[in-house]
Design a protein around this motif. Structure first.
Motif, PDB file in Angstrom:
ATOM      1  N   ALA A 114       0.941  -1.038  -0.002  1.00 20.93           N
ATOM      2  CA  ALA A 114       0.049  -0.145  -0.023  1.00 20.93           C
ATOM      3  C   ALA A 114       0.993   1.313   0.000  1.00 20.93           C
ATOM      4  O   ALA A 114       1.818   1.644   0.806  1.00 20.93           O
ATOM      5  N   ALA A 115       0.735   2.001  -1.141  1.00 20.51           N
ATOM      6  CA  ALA A 115       1.800   3.341  -1.184  1.00 20.51           C
ATOM      7  C   ALA A 115       1.152   4.655  -0.268  1.00 20.51           C
ATOM      8  O   ALA A 115       0.043   5.070  -0.870  1.00 20.51           O
ATOM      9  N   GLY A 116       1.383   4.824   0.817  1.00 18.85           N
ATOM     10  CA  GLY A 116       1.025   6.045   1.358  1.00 18.85           C
ATOM     11  C   GLY A 116       2.098   7.305   0.916  1.00 18.85           C
ATOM     12  O   GLY A 116       3.212   7.246   1.214  1.00 18.85           O
ATOM     13  N   LEU A 117       1.401   8.324   0.656  1.00 23.17           N
ATOM     14  CA  LEU A 117       2.072   9.404   0.212  1.00 23.17           C
ATOM     15  C   LEU A 117       1.653  10.626   0.917  1.00 23.17           C
ATOM     16  O   LEU A 117       0.732  10.939   1.199  1.00 23.17           O
ATOM     17  N   GLY A 118       2.686  11.693   1.182  1.00 19.28           N
ATOM     18  CA  GLY A 118       2.370  12.866   1.785  1.00 19.28           C
ATOM     19  C   GLY A 118       3.297  13.955   1.296  1.00 19.28           C
ATOM     20  O   GLY A 118       4.198  13.713   0.383  1.00 19.28           O
ATOM     21  N   LEU A 119       3.062  14.961   1.657  1.00 26.08           N
ATOM     22  CA  LEU A 119       3.911  16.232   1.349  1.00 26.08           C
ATOM     23  C   LEU A 119       5.294  16.632   2.165  1.00 26.08           C
ATOM     24  O   LEU A 119       6.027  17.217   1.872  1.00 26.08           O
ATOM     25  N   GLY A 120       5.100  16.090   3.332  1.00 25.89           N
ATOM     26  CA  GLY A 120       6.298  16.221   4.459  1.00 25.89           C
ATOM     27  C   GLY A 120       5.794  17.413   5.041  1.00 25.89           C
ATOM     28  O   GLY A 120       4.939  18.393   4.713  1.00 25.89           O
ATOM     29  N   TRP A 121       7.050  18.028   5.973  1.00 21.52           N
ATOM     30  CA  TRP A 121       6.626  19.248   6.561  1.00 21.52           C
ATOM     31  C   TRP A 121       7.914  20.043   6.692  1.00 21.52           C
ATOM     32  O   TRP A 121       7.955  21.139   7.247  1.00 21.52           O
ATOM     33  N   SER A 122       9.097  19.516   6.434  1.00 22.32           N
ATOM     34  CA  SER A 122      10.424  20.075   6.371  1.00 22.32           C
ATOM     35  C   SER A 122      10.929  20.739   5.268  1.00 22.32           C
ATOM     36  O   SER A 122      11.256  19.989   4.298  1.00 22.32           O
ATOM     37  N   SER A 123      11.037  22.130   5.318  1.00 24.03           N
ATOM     38  CA  SER A 123      11.653  22.889   3.972  1.00 24.03           C
ATOM     39  C   SER A 123      13.131  22.344   4.186  1.00 24.03           C
ATOM     40  O   SER A 123      13.687  22.469   2.962  1.00 24.03           O
ATOM     41  N   ASP A 124      13.697  22.078   5.223  1.00 27.14           N
ATOM     42  CA  ASP A 124      15.015  21.795   4.964  1.00 27.14           C
ATOM     43  C   ASP A 124      15.265  20.523   4.419  1.00 27.14           C
ATOM     44  O   ASP A 124      16.468  20.439   3.605  1.00 27.14           O
ATOM     45  N   GLU A 125      14.422  19.552   4.603  1.00 27.32           N
ATOM     46  CA  GLU A 125      14.603  18.468   3.836  1.00 27.32           C
ATOM     47  C   GLU A 125      14.307  18.594   2.441  1.00 27.32           C
ATOM     48  O   GLU A 125      15.244  18.193   1.364  1.00 27.32           O
TER      49      GLU A 125
END
Length: 299
Positions: A114-125
């Motif tokens: 199952a492919a769980g995808l998000g935007l993330g939260w860290s602009s540093d990354e």
């Protein structure tokens, strides 16, 4: 309700022995799924607050294994438990590479992904991987478009200002198209989940907030001509087990399990337990996992 477990991946659990033992024993205990997340670095002076707790990045996240490798190891020592990402930061990966990694994991596990995808939260990354923080939602939508094209029939063609795939054979295709589980809490994210996701990756919110957001997702699905009953709500719980806490983020196993039971009654289809923040070692993690499974009626 299904019960899943975060596979050992970070902090003191970032070890092959932990991954293999916990994966095997979780399947034997009756857990329905194993999950891995995505983290690249821990900035000394982060530009953004970590979403949870006091806003600081957990110290355990300073050591973090690659999710594809961890789930591949878990796949090799299990036979039936589902494998999921909760969640990959989709914008970090060029779509053909993301599709190849996901498809490979799906093949090596016999179609259990199952492919769980998000935007993330860290602009540093984002800066570390050379991906613009600005317009990341548009990049995310384009990534979903590209995945659908790659996982469709051959030849694959995709034209976008960010990427171009000339007419090509891209094989193999997944054993089955992996369910796309999308994360997010903003109104735009909830609308996107309803329009094009197969499920929602959420967290331990107050039950009224959880049900309100779920209703927004269902309405978005209906407006897009999709069946809202086909969507799944999957809740990740990262509790600290203690005798003196504030459920659902901390408290006794009984207190946390009581919240999770109420979440299931409110519509949650699957719970992911991440016990790496609270367990002292593999034995302790498995003991806690078994206690939660017993209280929640899993296994």
């Amino acid at each position: 309700m299904d019960l899943g477990l975060a596979v050992p991946q970070y902090g003191r659990f970032a070890a092959l022995s932990s991954v293999t033992r916990v994966a095997r024993e979780a399947e034997a205990t009756g857990f329905a799924s194993l999950w891995a997340g995505d983290r690249l670095l821990t900035p000394l002076r982060p530009k953004d607050r970590y979403p949870g707790g006091d806003g600081s990045v957990p110290e355990a996240h300073r050591v973090f294994l690659d999710p594809f490798a961890v789930l591949t190891v878990a796949a090799s020592v299990t036979s039936s438990v589902r494998l999921g990402t909760s969640a990959l930061n989709a914008c970090w990966y060029p779509p053909p590479l993301l599709a190849e990694s996901l498809t490979t994991l799906d093949h090596l596990s016999g179609g259990r992904l199952a492919a769980g995808l998000g935007l993330g939260w860290s602009s540093d990354e984002y800066a570390a991987v050379g991906v613009p923080w600005k317009s990341r939602a548009e990049r995310y939508e384009a990534t979903l478009d590209a995945l659908e094209a790659i996982w469709g029939g051959d030849p694959v063609t995709f034209e976008h200002e960010l990427w171009t795939i000339a007419p090509s054979h891209i094989d193999p295709k997944p054993v089955r198209r992996p369910p796309l589980l999308l994360a997010g809490f903003a109104p735009e994210a909830l609308g996107r989940i309803g329009r094009r996701g197969d499920g929602w990756l959420t967290a331990t919110l107050p039950i009224p907030a959880l049900t309100s957001m779920w209703q927004t997702i269902r309405q978005s699905a209906e407006q897009a001509g999709r069946d809202p009953d086909a969507l799944r709500m999957i809740l990740r719980s990262n509790p600290v087990v203690t005798g003196n806490g504030t459920p659902p983020r901390s408290g006794t196993v009984a207190e946390i399990a009581e919240y999770l039971s109420r979440a299931a009654e409110a519509g949650v289809h699957e719970i992911i337990l991440d016990l790496q923040h609270t367990a002292a070692d593999d034995d302790h993690l498995l003991e806690l996992a078994a206690e939660f499974a017993e209280r929640l009626g899993a296994g």
